[in-house]
Scaffold this active site. Structure first.
Site, PDB file in Angstrom:
ATOM      1  N   VAL A  17       0.837  -1.198   0.000  1.00 56.95           N
ATOM      2  CA  VAL A  17       0.000   0.000   0.000  1.00 56.95           C
ATOM      3  C   VAL A  17       0.874   1.251   0.000  1.00 56.95           C
ATOM      4  O   VAL A  17       2.050   1.204   0.332  1.00 56.95           O
ATOM      5  CB  VAL A  17      -0.952   0.020   1.226  1.00 56.95           C
ATOM      6  N   CYS A  18       0.264   2.369  -0.379  1.00 58.08           N
ATOM      7  CA  CYS A  18       0.969   3.655  -0.378  1.00 58.08           C
ATOM      8  C   CYS A  18       1.406   3.991   1.039  1.00 58.08           C
ATOM      9  O   CYS A  18       0.672   3.696   1.965  1.00 58.08           O
ATOM     10  CB  CYS A  18       0.050   4.762  -0.906  1.00 58.08           C
ATOM     11  N   PRO A  19       2.569   4.598   1.239  1.00 56.92           N
ATOM     12  CA  PRO A  19       3.504   5.086   0.233  1.00 56.92           C
ATOM     13  C   PRO A  19       4.550   4.050  -0.190  1.00 56.92           C
ATOM     14  O   PRO A  19       5.443   4.359  -0.964  1.00 56.92           O
ATOM     15  CB  PRO A  19       4.175   6.263   0.932  1.00 56.92           C
TER      16      PRO A  19
END
Length: 84
Positions: A17-19
């Site tokens: 998942v981000c980041p």
């Protein structure tokens, strides 16, 4: 992935998942020479919104973005050298 370019390496970041998504792509690009091409398989939502923009901000060239039947995306990016 598009057949129009010779893909030098690929990375699948659908499991992160981000980041962290951009961090993984950036690390993969570090292993390539300027001008080489990386194929990236990523999820919809934040990854497809943020990763291409961040790559452009870093001086790389996004060659194509295509959506797969399962809702994920394939991104083709050419490593660019940073201009000072």
């Amino acid at each position: 992935m598009s057949e129009a370019w010779k893909i030098d390496d690929t990375i699948d970041i659908t499991d992160v998942v981000c980041p962290i998504t951009f961090v993984k792509v950036k690390m993969a690009l570090e292993d390539l020479d300027d001008g080489q091409i990386l194929g990236v398989h990523l999820n919809e939502g934040e990854p497809i919104q943020n990763v291409p923009r961040s790559l452009k901000d870093e001086g790389h060239k996004v060659l194509s973005v295509s959506q797969a039947a399962d809702g994920t995306y394939d991104l083709v990016v050419q490593k660019g050298g940073r201009e000072l």
